[in-house]
Design an enzyme around this catalytic site. Sequence first.
Site, mmCIF file in Angstrom:
data_model
loop_
_atom_site.group_PDB
_atom_site.id
_atom_site.type_symbol
_atom_site.label_atom_id
_atom_site.label_comp_id
_atom_site.label_asym_id
_atom_site.label_seq_id
_atom_site.Cartn_x
_atom_site.Cartn_y
_atom_site.Cartn_z
ATOM 1 C CB ALA A 84 2.859 7.124 2.576
ATOM 2 C CB THR B 236 13.107 -2.877 8.766
ATOM 3 O OG1 THR B 236 12.014 -2.137 8.212
ATOM 4 C CG2 THR B 236 12.873 -4.368 8.617
ATOM 5 C CB SER C 100 1.297 -0.844 9.463
ATOM 6 O OG SER C 100 2.469 -0.670 8.692
ATOM 7 C CD GLU D 91 13.795 -1.009 18.055
ATOM 8 O OE1 GLU D 91 14.980 -0.633 18.221
ATOM 9 O OE2 GLU D 91 12.819 -0.418 18.527
ATOM 10 N N GLY E 109 0.839 -1.194 0.000
ATOM 11 C CA GLY E 109 0.000 0.000 0.000
ATOM 12 C C GLY E 109 0.871 1.239 0.000
ATOM 13 C CG HIS F 247 4.115 2.361 14.656
ATOM 14 N ND1 HIS F 247 3.216 1.749 13.830
ATOM 15 C CD2 HIS F 247 4.509 3.492 14.020
ATOM 16 C CE1 HIS F 247 3.053 2.474 12.732
ATOM 17 N NE2 HIS F 247 3.832 3.539 12.830
#
Length: 176
Positions: A13, A37, A18, A64, A11, A52
């Site tokens: 921005a 990432t 997400s 991470e 998708g 998030h």
Amino acid sequence: MTSLGTTLVLGGARSGKSAFAERLIDEMSLTKVYLATATAGDDEMQARIAQHRKQRGETWITIEEPLALVDTLTRESTIGRVILVDCLTLWLSNLMMAERDPEVEAKRLVRFLDVSRYPIVFVSNEVGLGLVPETPIGRAFRDAQGRLNQTIAAAVNNVAFVAAGLPLWLKRFQEI
């Protein structure tokens, strides 16, 4: 491969990709692993990462890793877990900034997916729908992102495109 399969969620921005990927995983009765990432290179990105984490809550394990995606997936993909990789676009950007060959890394990822038996959901931006970037590096990134998305889409069982928060299944081999 389990009956859950692997999924690529594409998708633009702020398209809701997400959130859609997280909803897919929230419905599973597996341990949820969020493989981020992104790197917190500035105050804005630090705030985004914190937001998030807060939205996901404490039901997720967060790892991470900006570069060693295949190594981390190899270590973390185990029975009873589902992994959300968010996102391939930042991973690609990190690879390019580190002067690592994205095509070599994409091939490593596909080889991993060929033998992986556990569910993974990848999130990636579709950057080729907008204007042609003005700079050579911008065009190189757009082209590399398009190739990466095509490579991963061919390697996974399910592909969804999200626009305005609404998913459109482009490829749906297995129920997830």
